[in-house]
Design an enzyme around this catalytic site. Structure first.
Site, mmCIF file in Angstrom:
data_model
loop_
_atom_site.group_PDB
_atom_site.id
_atom_site.type_symbol
_atom_site.label_atom_id
_atom_site.label_comp_id
_atom_site.label_asym_id
_atom_site.label_seq_id
_atom_site.Cartn_x
_atom_site.Cartn_y
_atom_site.Cartn_z
ATOM 1 N N ARG A 32 66.263 -34.803 35.802
ATOM 2 C CA ARG A 32 67.580 -34.160 35.673
ATOM 3 C C ARG A 32 68.618 -35.192 36.078
ATOM 4 O O ARG A 32 68.710 -35.543 37.253
ATOM 5 C CB ARG A 32 67.706 -32.977 36.620
ATOM 6 C CG ARG A 32 66.649 -31.917 36.433
ATOM 7 C CD ARG A 32 66.733 -30.910 37.556
ATOM 8 N NE ARG A 32 65.535 -30.075 37.541
ATOM 9 C CZ ARG A 32 65.470 -28.841 37.995
ATOM 10 N NH1 ARG A 32 66.516 -28.294 38.548
ATOM 11 N NH2 ARG A 32 64.359 -28.159 37.930
ATOM 12 N N PHE A 105 73.831 -25.518 18.138
ATOM 13 C CA PHE A 105 72.408 -25.159 18.055
ATOM 14 C C PHE A 105 72.208 -23.657 17.899
ATOM 15 O O PHE A 105 71.068 -23.198 17.847
ATOM 16 C CB PHE A 105 71.670 -25.630 19.310
ATOM 17 C CG PHE A 105 71.417 -27.117 19.358
ATOM 18 C CD1 PHE A 105 70.357 -27.680 18.646
ATOM 19 C CD2 PHE A 105 72.224 -27.963 20.093
ATOM 20 C CE1 PHE A 105 70.111 -29.047 18.676
ATOM 21 C CE2 PHE A 105 71.990 -29.335 20.135
ATOM 22 C CZ PHE A 105 70.934 -29.872 19.427
ATOM 23 N N HIS A 132 87.246 -20.722 21.889
ATOM 24 C CA HIS A 132 86.333 -21.150 22.964
ATOM 25 C C HIS A 132 86.906 -20.851 24.342
ATOM 26 O O HIS A 132 88.097 -20.595 24.486
ATOM 27 C CB HIS A 132 86.059 -22.655 22.847
ATOM 28 C CG HIS A 132 85.083 -22.995 21.759
ATOM 29 N ND1 HIS A 132 85.473 -23.099 20.448
ATOM 30 C CD2 HIS A 132 83.749 -23.227 21.786
ATOM 31 C CE1 HIS A 132 84.405 -23.394 19.707
ATOM 32 N NE2 HIS A 132 83.344 -23.475 20.487
ATOM 33 N N LYS A 136 86.762 -26.006 27.933
ATOM 34 C CA LYS A 136 86.308 -26.980 26.916
ATOM 35 C C LYS A 136 87.293 -28.145 26.844
ATOM 36 O O LYS A 136 88.502 -27.927 26.798
ATOM 37 C CB LYS A 136 86.204 -26.268 25.560
ATOM 38 C CG LYS A 136 85.692 -27.155 24.439
ATOM 39 C CD LYS A 136 85.314 -26.338 23.217
ATOM 40 C CE LYS A 136 84.882 -27.218 22.060
ATOM 41 N NZ LYS A 136 83.761 -28.107 22.405
ATOM 42 N N GLY A 142 83.444 -29.319 17.734
ATOM 43 C CA GLY A 142 82.577 -30.067 16.816
ATOM 44 C C GLY A 142 82.114 -29.183 15.670
ATOM 45 O O GLY A 142 81.979 -29.637 14.527
#
Ligand SMILES: NC(=O)c1ccc[n+]([C@@H]2O[C@H](COP(=O)([O-])OP(=O)(O)OC[C@H]3O[C@@H](n4cnc5c(N)ncnc54)[C@H](O)[C@@H]3O)[C@@H](O)[C@H]2O)c1
Ligand SMILES: O=C(O)C1=N[C@H](C(=O)O)CCC1
Length: 246
Positions: A32, A105, A132, A136, A142
């Site tokens: 991590r 995704f 959003h 952000k 994107g």
């Protein structure tokens, strides 16, 4: 067992990725890393694949470091342009490694982008509204950039010209950004995670394609799909559409 490093592990997306990978029987988190940590073979703890969710300012540098360390990469950070894709593609091919970079995704968002491309040639007007959370750092999203580019390609291939717009005066930028000729508007609102609407208009009709991520768990099936498949796709893959068979 797939060994996974998470870069940006303490961030909003990194935290969700650590949890999602940890819950899979066929993968484990072996490293991590966060801002200030060096990416190297040692710090990656023997990872096969690294998942990178950091910031547009650091993502490309991280991906080159991952390739130098001999690790394949799944990247969700935004801010990529064609020149950066070309540099990473060349590096991945030279190193014999694999990189998958996707602006979104979430399965619904990927499908919404595809639906917008299918619909675009049939409508005179097209605009994208992305919405959003206010933490952000980049705008437009994107996803909105990829959506607008897909719409523009589909319109161009169909021989459509510019979207109609009689605006002569817009001193405050109320008509938003233009991405390849497609107007894109960005909303930042507390309470939201990630949403997008594609508005398509014709005389007398409107089609709205909308996708909402209410929670970051929405991105995890796509991230896990990418982790499982990235190493069998040499070079650079952009988006998970092809991995989903779209
Ligand atoms: N592709 C997708 O599906 C998807 C989904 C959500 C967010 N995103 C994108 O992912 C990125 C991260 O979003 P977030 O909400 O998790 O942001 P965040 O700010 O919550 O997390 C980013 C983390 O990266 C760390 N970091 C910064 N620079 C670093 C570096 N050089 N090396 C290692 N770690 C570093 C920060 O300390 C932070 O913990 C953004 O670009 C966002 O747009 C993409
Ligand atoms: O929360 C974010 O930041 C998101 N970023 C991506 C984008 O810019 O498209 C994907 C959606 C969430």
């Amino acid at each position: 067992m797939k060994r996974v490093a998470v870069i940006g592990a303490s961030g909003r997306m990194g935290t969700a990725v650590v949890k999602a990978v940890g819950a899979c029987a066929d993968m484990e988190v072996v490293a991590r890393l966060n801002g200030g940590d060096t990416i190297s073979r040692e710090s990656l703890g023997g990872a096969d694949v690294a998942v990178e969710f950091t910031s547009p300012a650091s993502s490309e540098r991280n991906v080159h470091a991952l390739l130098d360390a001999g690790v394949d990469a799944v990247v969700g950070t935004t801010g990529w342009d064609d020149d950066a894709y070309a540099r990473v593609r060349a590096h991945a091919e030279e190193a014999g490694r694999s990189v998958l970079i996707a602006p979104n995704f979430a399965i619904g968002a990927v499908l919404a982008m595809r639906f917008a491309q299918i619909a675009a040639p049939f409508f005179e007007s097209a605009e994208v509204v992305e919405m959003h959370h206010p933490d952000k750092v980049d705008a437009p999203s994107g996803t909105a950039i990829a959506t607008a580019r897909g719409i523009a390609r589909a319109r161009g291939a169909a021989g459509l010209g510019d979207v109609p717009d009689a605006t002569e005066s817009d001193p405050h930028g109320a008509r938003g950004a233009r991405i390849d000729g497609v107007p894109v508007h960005a909303v930042r609102l507390r309470g939201l995670t990630a949403s997008e609407e594609v508005l398509l208009g014709n005389p007398g009709e409107q089609l709205v394609i909308r996708t909402d991520s209410f929670d970051r768990v929405s991105f995890m099936p796509g991230v896990l799909l990418a982790v499982r498949s990235v190493s069998s796709r040499p070079g650079l893959t952009v988006g998970i559409e092809s991995v989903m068979g779209l």
